[in-house]
Design a protein around this motif. Sequence first.
Motif, PDB file in Angstrom:
ATOM      1  N   GLY A  18       0.678  -1.323  -0.076  1.00  0.00           N
ATOM      2  CA  GLY A  18       0.179  -0.109   0.231  1.00  0.00           C
ATOM      3  C   GLY A  18       0.859   0.964  -0.150  1.00  0.00           C
ATOM      4  N   GLY A  19       0.257   2.019   0.363  1.00  0.00           N
ATOM      5  CA  GLY A  19       1.008   3.726  -0.183  1.00  0.00           C
ATOM      6  C   GLY A  19       2.266   3.972   0.503  1.00  0.00           C
ATOM      7  N   ILE A  20       2.044   4.296   2.527  1.00  0.00           N
ATOM      8  CA  ILE A  20       2.780   3.839   3.229  1.00  0.00           C
ATOM      9  C   ILE A  20       3.551   2.793   3.012  1.00  0.00           C
ATOM     10  CG2 ILE A  20       3.875   5.223   5.293  1.00  0.00           C
ATOM     11  CD1 ILE A  20       0.730   5.878   5.236  1.00  0.00           C
ATOM     12  N   ASP A  39       1.274  -8.806   2.543  1.00  0.00           N
ATOM     13  CA  ASP A  39       0.898  -8.198   1.958  1.00  0.00           C
ATOM     14  C   ASP A  39      -0.306  -9.500   1.731  1.00  0.00           C
ATOM     15  OD1 ASP A  39      -1.940  -6.559   1.565  1.00  0.00           O
ATOM     16  OD2 ASP A  39       0.402  -4.483   1.384  1.00  0.00           O
ATOM     17  N   ARG A  40      -1.852  -8.791   1.468  1.00  0.00           N
ATOM     18  CA  ARG A  40      -2.891  -9.809   0.877  1.00  0.00           C
ATOM     19  C   ARG A  40      -2.913 -10.366  -0.232  1.00  0.00           C
ATOM     20  NH1 ARG A  40      -7.791  -7.090   2.553  1.00  0.00           N
ATOM     21  NH2 ARG A  40      -7.924  -5.094   2.322  1.00  0.00           N
ATOM     22  N   ARG A  44       0.326  -8.577  -6.183  1.00  0.00           N
ATOM     23  CA  ARG A  44       1.266  -6.992  -5.644  1.00  0.00           C
ATOM     24  C   ARG A  44       2.472  -6.995  -5.291  1.00  0.00           C
ATOM     25  NH1 ARG A  44      -3.568  -4.011  -2.738  1.00  0.00           N
ATOM     26  NH2 ARG A  44      -5.195  -3.925  -4.574  1.00  0.00           N
ATOM     27  N   ASP A  67      -3.809 -12.757   4.429  1.00  0.00           N
ATOM     28  CA  ASP A  67      -4.880 -11.515   4.564  1.00  0.00           C
ATOM     29  C   ASP A  67      -4.853 -11.439   6.485  1.00  0.00           C
ATOM     30  OD1 ASP A  67      -6.906 -10.733   5.426  1.00  0.00           O
ATOM     31  OD2 ASP A  67      -7.982 -11.661   4.503  1.00  0.00           O
ATOM     32  N   VAL A  68      -4.514 -10.431   6.560  1.00  0.00           N
ATOM     33  CA  VAL A  68      -3.689 -10.082   8.534  1.00  0.00           C
ATOM     34  C   VAL A  68      -5.500 -10.162   9.660  1.00  0.00           C
ATOM     35  CG1 VAL A  68      -1.925  -8.977   7.807  1.00  0.00           C
ATOM     36  CG2 VAL A  68      -4.159  -7.655   8.167  1.00  0.00           C
ATOM     37  N   ASN A  94       1.682  -1.825   9.529  1.00  0.00           N
ATOM     38  CA  ASN A  94       1.566  -0.757   8.564  1.00  0.00           C
ATOM     39  C   ASN A  94      -0.007  -1.087   7.949  1.00  0.00           C
ATOM     40  OD1 ASN A  94       1.366   2.062   6.498  1.00  0.00           O
ATOM     41  ND2 ASN A  94       1.519   0.461   5.327  1.00  0.00           N
ATOM     42  N   ALA A  96      -3.813  -1.736   7.452  1.00  0.00           N
ATOM     43  CA  ALA A  96      -4.910  -0.876   8.439  1.00  0.00           C
ATOM     44  C   ALA A  96      -6.032  -0.764   7.755  1.00  0.00           C
ATOM     45  CB  ALA A  96      -4.532   0.915   9.013  1.00  0.00           C
ATOM     46  N   ILE A 144       2.152   2.543  12.328  1.00  0.00           N
ATOM     47  CA  ILE A 144       1.683   4.025  11.639  1.00  0.00           C
ATOM     48  C   ILE A 144       0.262   3.966  11.875  1.00  0.00           C
ATOM     49  CG2 ILE A 144       1.903   4.434   8.924  1.00  0.00           C
ATOM     50  CD1 ILE A 144       4.372   4.123  10.003  1.00  0.00           C
ATOM     51  N   GLY A 190      -2.595  12.563   9.537  1.00  0.00           N
ATOM     52  CA  GLY A 190      -2.904  13.473   8.375  1.00  0.00           C
ATOM     53  C   GLY A 190      -3.747  12.788   6.984  1.00  0.00           C
ATOM     54  N   THR A 201      -6.697  10.125  -0.836  1.00  0.00           N
ATOM     55  CA  THR A 201      -7.841  10.732   0.360  1.00  0.00           C
ATOM     56  C   THR A 201      -8.997  12.082   0.099  1.00  0.00           C
ATOM     57  OG1 THR A 201      -6.232  11.868   1.974  1.00  0.00           O
ATOM     58  CG2 THR A 201      -6.753   9.085   2.458  1.00  0.00           C
TER      59      THR A 201
HETATM   60  N1  LIG Z   1      -3.780   7.582   3.806  1.00  0.00           N
HETATM   61  C1  LIG Z   1      -4.236   8.404   4.369  1.00  0.00           C
HETATM   62  O1  LIG Z   1      -4.675   9.293   3.460  1.00  0.00           O
HETATM   63  C2  LIG Z   1      -3.397   8.048   6.100  1.00  0.00           C
HETATM   64  C3  LIG Z   1      -3.436   8.666   6.779  1.00  0.00           C
HETATM   65  C4  LIG Z   1      -3.346   8.436   8.421  1.00  0.00           C
HETATM   66  C5  LIG Z   1      -3.186   7.430   8.114  1.00  0.00           C
HETATM   67  N2  LIG Z   1      -2.715   5.878   7.452  1.00  0.00           N
HETATM   68  C6  LIG Z   1      -2.548   5.078   7.613  1.00  0.00           C
HETATM   69  O2  LIG Z   1      -1.669   4.909   7.031  1.00  0.00           O
HETATM   70  C7  LIG Z   1      -1.296   3.300   7.667  1.00  0.00           C
HETATM   71  C8  LIG Z   1      -0.886   2.606   5.740  1.00  0.00           C
HETATM   72  O3  LIG Z   1      -2.288   3.497   5.121  1.00  0.00           O
HETATM   73  P1  LIG Z   1      -1.991   4.205   2.895  1.00  0.00           P
HETATM   74  O4  LIG Z   1      -3.018   5.248   3.299  1.00  0.00           O
HETATM   75  O5  LIG Z   1      -1.116   3.264   2.884  1.00  0.00           O
HETATM   76  O6  LIG Z   1      -3.158   2.713   3.093  1.00  0.00           O
HETATM   77  P2  LIG Z   1      -2.775   1.450   2.073  1.00  0.00           P
HETATM   78  O7  LIG Z   1      -2.803   1.707   0.727  1.00  0.00           O
HETATM   79  O8  LIG Z   1      -4.457   1.148   2.449  1.00  0.00           O
HETATM   80  O9  LIG Z   1      -2.168   0.383   2.685  1.00  0.00           O
HETATM   81  C9  LIG Z   1      -2.569  -0.554   3.597  1.00  0.00           C
HETATM   82  C10 LIG Z   1      -1.681  -2.182   3.323  1.00  0.00           C
HETATM   83  O10 LIG Z   1      -1.802  -2.557   3.781  1.00  0.00           O
HETATM   84  C11 LIG Z   1      -3.268  -3.840   3.298  1.00  0.00           C
HETATM   85  N3  LIG Z   1      -3.778  -4.425   3.796  1.00  0.00           N
HETATM   86  C12 LIG Z   1      -5.262  -3.674   4.134  1.00  0.00           C
HETATM   87  N4  LIG Z   1      -6.029  -5.250   4.538  1.00  0.00           N
HETATM   88  C13 LIG Z   1      -5.373  -5.731   4.984  1.00  0.00           C
HETATM   89  C14 LIG Z   1      -5.848  -7.731   5.374  1.00  0.00           C
HETATM   90  N5  LIG Z   1      -6.444  -8.125   5.902  1.00  0.00           N
HETATM   91  N6  LIG Z   1      -4.380  -8.341   4.855  1.00  0.00           N
HETATM   92  C15 LIG Z   1      -3.410  -7.907   4.519  1.00  0.00           C
HETATM   93  N7  LIG Z   1      -2.904  -6.745   3.904  1.00  0.00           N
HETATM   94  C16 LIG Z   1      -3.886  -5.637   4.430  1.00  0.00           C
HETATM   95  C17 LIG Z   1      -3.636  -2.989   2.276  1.00  0.00           C
HETATM   96  O11 LIG Z   1      -3.690  -3.978   1.275  1.00  0.00           O
HETATM   97  P3  LIG Z   1      -4.637  -3.791   0.903  1.00  0.00           P
HETATM   98  O12 LIG Z   1      -4.709  -2.924  -0.499  1.00  0.00           O
HETATM   99  O13 LIG Z   1      -5.296  -4.889  -0.562  1.00  0.00           O
HETATM  100  O14 LIG Z   1      -5.985  -3.472   1.417  1.00  0.00           O
HETATM  101  C18 LIG Z   1      -2.430  -2.078   2.199  1.00  0.00           C
HETATM  102  O15 LIG Z   1      -1.331  -3.074   1.193  1.00  0.00           O
HETATM  103  C19 LIG Z   1      -3.216   2.658   7.671  1.00  0.00           C
HETATM  104  O16 LIG Z   1      -2.530   2.652   9.211  1.00  0.00           O
HETATM  105  C20 LIG Z   1      -3.991   3.729   7.875  1.00  0.00           C
HETATM  106  O17 LIG Z   1      -4.193   3.767   8.572  1.00  0.00           O
HETATM  107  C21 LIG Z   1      -2.690   6.692   6.262  1.00  0.00           C
END
Ligand SMILES: NC(=O)c1ccc[n+]([C@@H]2O[C@H](COP(=O)([O-])OP(=O)(O)OC[C@H]3O[C@@H](n4cnc5c(N)ncnc54)[C@H](OP(=O)(O)O)[C@@H]3O)[C@@H](O)[C@H]2O)c1
Length: 290
Positions: A18-20, A39-40, A44, A67-68, A94, A96, A144, A190, A201
């Motif tokens: 995912g992103g971060i 990751d899932r 990817r 799948d966590v 990371n 969520a 994270i 944020g 977002t």
């Molecule tokens: N992006 C934002 O604006 C933002 C802002 C504040 C905080 N955050 C925090 O930063 C962290 C990462 O966010 P991100 O933006 O990088 O989000 P993201 O792109 O959704 O990354 C999260 C990663 O975790 C994976 N994941 C989610 N559920 C899963 C599962 N059940 N099993 C295995 N992998 C799973 C996702 O896979 P899938 O793609 O397959 O779901 C994705 O690769 C999170 O904790 C989020 O709360 C993000």
Amino acid sequence: MLPPPIDQGTVLIIGATGGIGRELSRLLSRRVRTLVLVDRYAERLEPLRDELLARNPTLGVLIHRCDVGSPREVDLLLSYLESHFVRVDVLVNNAAVGDRSLYAEERWGRVEEMLRANVWLPALLTHRLLGPMLERGRGGVLNIGSGAAHFILPGSATFAATQRFLDGFSEALRLEVRERGVTVTRVAPGPLWDEGREDVTGEPAPFFSVSLARCAREALAGFERGEALVYPGFGHRWMMRLLPLLPRGFKRALGRLALRGLRRESLLSPQAPPVRAEPPVLLTGEPSPA
Ligand SMILES: NC(=O)c1ccc[n+]([C@@H]2O[C@H](COP(=O)([O-])OP(=O)(O)OC[C@H]3O[C@@H](n4cnc5c(N)ncnc54)[C@H](OP(=O)(O)O)[C@@H]3O)[C@@H](O)[C@H]2O)c1
């Protein structure tokens, strides 16, 4: 206090594609000996592994699909680490799951997925991996989280509450282990956006949002300095520092405004449809079917 053992260490990233997670993987690929990417979806993970090896051919990269949300798959992940003799120096929590729905309208399966990914998983992995770090006298846990922990957020009740767990957990754990060579840092971003790609977002708020790459850079820098809490981005950092000074009544008023905004977007209907009855599912069981 020793910095976390990143250089030539082994770093396990949960939610790596995912992103971060992806940005952290890219940054770390130039420094660590081994990256374990979880990751899932294998589709990817494989391109990310190939990209990182192209950047640094001497890097060791292990990928593991998991799948966590599934305790069985998390058990398999732990067995995988053991059978591959992986000594994790740094754990990055990371992955969520978020929500954007009135709680009464949320499927229980979704609530449970959030509790598992955002609370149960970081608690379990930290519990399993911390002991060996303490024995070695070196290690790190980078959680994270999200700035959502500090707001009253209708439409994200469960998500915001899980982020409060991560806040309290990280702060207390940090004090317990910091004199024993283990660094614990929580990052609370944020709004974020992806450079050159779609917004992550919604519309980037110019002053408060930062790119995923910058978020990852600041997260890592704060972790290496041994900071308890990192708010990525100048505007977001100052807003979050001022937030605790506001009375709770003001935060509730902001929450009411946010709820009105969501209803205007028609994302949440003021007349909620009747909630589908679902049998309760124990947190220790497999996730309920969607
Ligand atoms: N992006 C934002 O604006 C933002 C802002 C504040 C905080 N955050 C925090 O930063 C962290 C990462 O966010 P991100 O933006 O990088 O989000 P993201 O792109 O959704 O990354 C999260 C990663 O975790 C994976 N994941 C989610 N559920 C899963 C599962 N059940 N099993 C295995 N992998 C799973 C996702 O896979 P899938 O793609 O397959 O779901 C994705 O690769 C999170 O904790 C989020 O709360 C993000």
